[in-house]
Design a protein around this motif. Structure first.
Motif, PDB file in Angstrom:
ATOM      1  N   GLY A 227      -4.761 -14.157  -6.663  1.00 50.80           N
ATOM      2  CA  GLY A 227      -5.800 -15.172  -6.761  1.00 50.80           C
ATOM      3  C   GLY A 227      -6.178 -15.790  -5.436  1.00 50.80           C
ATOM      4  O   GLY A 227      -7.146 -16.540  -5.344  1.00 50.80           O
ATOM      5  N   VAL A 228      -5.439 -15.454  -4.377  1.00 48.13           N
ATOM      6  CA  VAL A 228      -5.610 -16.081  -3.059  1.00 48.13           C
ATOM      7  C   VAL A 228      -6.084 -15.053  -2.040  1.00 48.13           C
ATOM      8  O   VAL A 228      -5.585 -13.925  -2.005  1.00 48.13           O
ATOM      9  CB  VAL A 228      -4.279 -16.690  -2.573  1.00 48.13           C
ATOM     10  CG1 VAL A 228      -4.435 -17.287  -1.183  1.00 48.13           C
ATOM     11  CG2 VAL A 228      -3.771 -17.740  -3.561  1.00 48.13           C
ATOM     12  N   GLY A 229      -7.040 -15.435  -1.198  1.00 50.65           N
ATOM     13  CA  GLY A 229      -7.434 -14.598  -0.075  1.00 50.65           C
ATOM     14  C   GLY A 229      -7.796 -13.192  -0.462  1.00 50.65           C
ATOM     15  O   GLY A 229      -8.673 -12.958  -1.305  1.00 50.65           O
ATOM     16  N   ARG A 230      -7.093 -12.213   0.120  1.00 47.57           N
ATOM     17  CA  ARG A 230      -7.385 -10.795  -0.145  1.00 47.57           C
ATOM     18  C   ARG A 230      -6.577 -10.224  -1.300  1.00 47.57           C
ATOM     19  O   ARG A 230      -6.594  -9.018  -1.527  1.00 47.57           O
ATOM     20  CB  ARG A 230      -7.148  -9.969   1.133  1.00 47.57           C
ATOM     21  CG  ARG A 230      -8.221 -10.197   2.200  1.00 47.57           C
ATOM     22  CD  ARG A 230      -8.136  -9.218   3.349  1.00 47.57           C
ATOM     23  NE  ARG A 230      -6.983  -9.477   4.195  1.00 47.57           N
ATOM     24  CZ  ARG A 230      -5.968  -8.646   4.370  1.00 47.57           C
ATOM     25  NH1 ARG A 230      -5.922  -7.506   3.709  1.00 47.57           N
ATOM     26  NH2 ARG A 230      -4.980  -8.955   5.179  1.00 47.57           N
ATOM     27  N   SER A 231      -5.884 -11.075  -2.037  1.00 45.74           N
ATOM     28  CA  SER A 231      -5.114 -10.612  -3.204  1.00 45.74           C
ATOM     29  C   SER A 231      -5.855 -10.982  -4.483  1.00 45.74           C
ATOM     30  O   SER A 231      -5.510 -11.944  -5.176  1.00 45.74           O
ATOM     31  CB  SER A 231      -3.709 -11.224  -3.192  1.00 45.74           C
ATOM     32  OG  SER A 231      -2.970 -10.796  -2.066  1.00 45.74           O
ATOM     33  N   ALA A 232      -6.908 -10.226  -4.753  1.00 40.85           N
ATOM     34  CA  ALA A 232      -7.749 -10.501  -5.930  1.00 40.85           C
ATOM     35  C   ALA A 232      -8.182 -11.959  -5.926  1.00 40.85           C
ATOM     36  O   ALA A 232      -8.083 -12.668  -6.925  1.00 40.85           O
ATOM     37  CB  ALA A 232      -7.014 -10.153  -7.231  1.00 40.85           C
ATOM     38  N   GLY A 233      -8.670 -12.414  -4.769  1.00 42.41           N
ATOM     39  CA  GLY A 233      -9.009 -13.820  -4.584  1.00 42.41           C
ATOM     40  C   GLY A 233     -10.041 -14.330  -5.578  1.00 42.41           C
ATOM     41  O   GLY A 233     -11.069 -13.692  -5.821  1.00 42.41           O
ATOM     42  N   VAL A 234      -9.772 -15.491  -6.152  1.00 42.36           N
ATOM     43  CA  VAL A 234     -10.689 -16.112  -7.101  1.00 42.36           C
ATOM     44  C   VAL A 234     -11.947 -16.572  -6.361  1.00 42.36           C
ATOM     45  O   VAL A 234     -11.864 -17.144  -5.271  1.00 42.36           O
ATOM     46  CB  VAL A 234     -10.021 -17.314  -7.798  1.00 42.36           C
ATOM     47  CG1 VAL A 234     -11.027 -18.065  -8.661  1.00 42.36           C
ATOM     48  CG2 VAL A 234      -8.834 -16.852  -8.626  1.00 42.36           C
ATOM     49  N   GLU A 235     -13.086 -16.320  -6.953  1.00 39.86           N
ATOM     50  CA  GLU A 235     -14.358 -16.802  -6.422  1.00 39.86           C
ATOM     51  C   GLU A 235     -14.989 -17.743  -7.427  1.00 39.86           C
ATOM     52  O   GLU A 235     -15.024 -17.460  -8.622  1.00 39.86           O
ATOM     53  CB  GLU A 235     -15.303 -15.626  -6.151  1.00 39.86           C
ATOM     54  CG  GLU A 235     -14.797 -14.645  -5.104  1.00 39.86           C
ATOM     55  CD  GLU A 235     -15.755 -13.491  -4.888  1.00 39.86           C
ATOM     56  OE1 GLU A 235     -16.880 -13.542  -5.440  1.00 39.86           O
ATOM     57  OE2 GLU A 235     -15.393 -12.537  -4.188  1.00 39.86           O
ATOM     58  N   CYS A 236     -15.494 -18.880  -6.928  1.00 38.48           N
ATOM     59  CA  CYS A 236     -16.162 -19.857  -7.806  1.00 38.48           C
ATOM     60  C   CYS A 236     -17.565 -20.094  -7.287  1.00 38.48           C
ATOM     61  O   CYS A 236     -18.418 -19.242  -7.416  1.00 38.48           O
ATOM     62  CB  CYS A 236     -15.333 -21.136  -7.882  1.00 38.48           C
ATOM     63  SG  CYS A 236     -13.683 -20.900  -8.617  1.00 38.48           S
ATOM     64  N   GLU A 237     -17.816 -21.218  -6.653  1.00 32.46           N
ATOM     65  CA  GLU A 237     -19.149 -21.517  -6.148  1.00 32.46           C
ATOM     66  C   GLU A 237     -19.308 -21.018  -4.711  1.00 32.46           C
ATOM     67  O   GLU A 237     -18.324 -20.769  -4.011  1.00 32.46           O
ATOM     68  CB  GLU A 237     -19.415 -23.022  -6.235  1.00 32.46           C
ATOM     69  CG  GLU A 237     -19.462 -23.529  -7.665  1.00 32.46           C
ATOM     70  CD  GLU A 237     -19.832 -24.994  -7.770  1.00 32.46           C
ATOM     71  OE1 GLU A 237     -20.447 -25.376  -8.779  1.00 32.46           O
ATOM     72  OE2 GLU A 237     -19.490 -25.760  -6.851  1.00 32.46           O
ATOM     73  N   ASP A 238     -20.583 -20.900  -4.266  1.00 30.62           N
ATOM     74  CA  ASP A 238     -20.837 -20.423  -2.911  1.00 30.62           C
ATOM     75  C   ASP A 238     -20.742 -21.583  -1.918  1.00 30.62           C
ATOM     76  O   ASP A 238     -20.529 -22.741  -2.291  1.00 30.62           O
ATOM     77  CB  ASP A 238     -22.186 -19.705  -2.823  1.00 30.62           C
ATOM     78  CG  ASP A 238     -23.376 -20.605  -3.153  1.00 30.62           C
ATOM     79  OD1 ASP A 238     -23.295 -21.834  -2.940  1.00 30.62           O
ATOM     80  OD2 ASP A 238     -24.402 -20.067  -3.620  1.00 30.62           O
TER      81      ASP A 238
END
Length: 515
Positions: free
Chosen positions: A145-156
């Protein structure tokens, strides 16, 4: 609005570098080993950090020329279906500097958050662990969920600028509704952009990733250094895999017995204590404190500033204004370390002259915003992991009922931290438990280091962690100091105790006190 219900040591670590440049539940019957196909890591030169990790340059070599190496480890997306889809976890290491026959293994770091990138934080402060590198490979990672480990994306980025400027301490029903609407919009964006990973970013998932990491790194035991939230992750690991714990240190300790409300109230008390200590320090120096003659006057002037900003923001970093929320966030950030107190003094002086640049820079550092206006995903990951872990879901009525208690705990931070409990409103995934289970009967000793002046993880949490780990597991060490954590202080006593345990296995006497 940042979710303040969990500490963020990694945000502090990244901030220190930025500011320097800018200003000058699962059960305990888990298997000891996961039954997955073996994999070999391919270590290569590290790339520059991704935008989600905070951006910047590729890590520089350590003193002496040792290069940082990066690799990717595959882990199950869903640990309940280990043969299903996988995700990539980003790792970084520096090989041990000593003789191979003296090498103990890998020492895995988690710097907190949740949401902090270990891939960027470890090299930023790797030289601080030179003594430990004599016998360990230093290793860290971006948790799922963090950074380059399947990082979560929310708002731009543009949306986040607006989100972090909002009024997070509403004064009436209309402002309350706007706050809830903004949080709901942010949380729905997380689900829209990262819904696949959101159910699988719990701390128990990250703990299972660490046990897989232990195996892939070739270690029989997990040797671990957890800071802030990293102590909670370490405690959960010890609960799930007690027989696999090697030498472990918890620094800046989360109280594992508290639910989110109790944790937020504890932080209100902790940050108020840190503010009290800052005000006393400023006014006790031989020269005049530039922001007040007495501790009471310093705090009164800060409170007056925040009230004025609620009505009328001042120019910050163009084109943004410094709002009450951004100023409160910046002040909180400066209290994570005594080294930041001088920035707080300068920032307050500027703000009294209608210049909010320094306080906004401090707030940006907390939120993971760099000078180019790009945000790391530290806050998106922070909310995602907390909301996946924490079962309670609070309402505006809950917060209003608790406001008197929070205000008594901290006149300055009480409202801010109380309303922060709304962070999981309308979250797409149910939380797991009221608090983590860290009972770890059968584990090797774990050194638990508490700091009496810690704002983010109050000192009392260290004893609570020792008790929760169980008889014969936790060994408490007290540091009488300021700031979040103790190993990053100048205390030779703390350094010696931690180093002696990690390097030689020497457990300090229970109740040792360092200054």
């Amino acid at each position: 609005m940042p979710n303040p219900s969990r500490p963020r040591a990694a945000a502090l670590a990244v901030s220190a570098a930025l500011l320097s440049a800018s200003l000058a539940a699962c059960s305990s019957d888990a298997k000891d080993d996961v039954d997955l196909p073996s994999q070999a890591l391919s270590w290569k030169d590290c790339p520059a950090p991704s935008a989600s990790e905070g951006g910047g340059d590729a890590p520089s070599p350590l003193p002496g020329g040792a290069e940082w190496q990066c690799a990717t480890m595959k882990a199950p997306l869903n640990w309940d279906d280990p043969e299903g889809d996988t995700i990539d976890l980003a790792l970084i290491r520096a090989r041990a500097s000593g003789d191979e026959d003296q090498r103990i293994g890998s020492l895995i770091f988690n710097f907190g958050g949740p949401g902090g990138s270990g891939v960027t934080t470890l090299p930023a402060f790797g030289s601080d662990y030179a003594k430990l590198r004599t016998r360990y490979d230093l290793v860290s990672f971006d948790p799922r969920g963090v950074g380059r480990s399947a990082g979560v994306e929310c708002e731009d980025d543009e949306q986040l600028d607006e989100y972090f400027e909002q009024d997070s301490t509403p004064d009436d029903a209309e402002e309350q509704k706007k706050l809830v609407d903004n949080i709901t919009s942010f949380n729905k964006a997380c689900d829209k952009n990262s819904g696949t990973v959101l159910p699988h970013v719990r701390t128990t998932d990250a703990a299972r990733d660490m046990d897989l990491m232990r195996q892939v790194l070739g270690d029989d035991k997990l040797h671990y250094f957890g800071i802030s939230y990293g102590t909670e992750l370490g405690g959960v690991y010890a609960h799930l895999f007690p027989k696999n714990v090697g030498r472990a240190v918890f620094d800046g300790v989360v109280d594992p017995t508290q639910d989110p409300e109790q944790g937020s109230l504890g932080q209100a008390k902790g940050f108020q204590l840190a503010l009290d200590n800052y005000a006393k320090d400023c006014t006790s120096k031989t020269e005049d404190c530039p922001i007040g003659d007495t501790p009471a006057e310093v705090k009164a002037k800060i409170a007056k500033l925040l009230k004025e900003l609620d009505d009328k923001p001042i120019p910050g970093i163009f084109p943004r204004d410094l709002t009450q929320t951004a100023a409160t966030n910046g002040i909180a950030q400066s209290l994570y370390s005594q080294d930041f107190w001088e920035y707080l003094t300068e920032g307050l002086q500027q703000a009294y002259d209608d210049d909010g640049k320094i306080l906004m820079l401090l707030s940006d550092s907390m939120n993971g915003r760099n000078e180019d206006g790009r945000y790391s995903n530290i806050q998106a990951a922070n909310v995602s992991i907390n909301c996946a872990d924490d079962k309670p879901r609070y309402t505006t009525e809950d917060v209003e009922a608790k406001l008197p208690e929070f205000r008594e705990a901290s006149p300055l931070f009480g409202d801010y931290l109380a309303w922060g409990m709304l962070g999981c409103t309308n979250w797409a995934v149910d939380g797991t438990a009221d608090h983590p289970d860290v009972s770890a009967s059968g584990s090797a000793p774990i050194l638990v280091v508490g700091n009496t002046g810690d704002p983010a993880t109050p000192y009392e949490g260290a004893r609570k962690m020792v008790d929760a780990l169980g008889d014969g597991v936790g060994v408490e060490l007290t540091y009488k100091g300021q700031g979040h954590g103790a190993y990053d202080s100048d205390s030779t006593c703390v350094h010696s105790a931690v180093n002696d345990y990690l390097l030689d296995g020497t457990v300090p006497k229970e109740g040792t006190v360092c200054t």
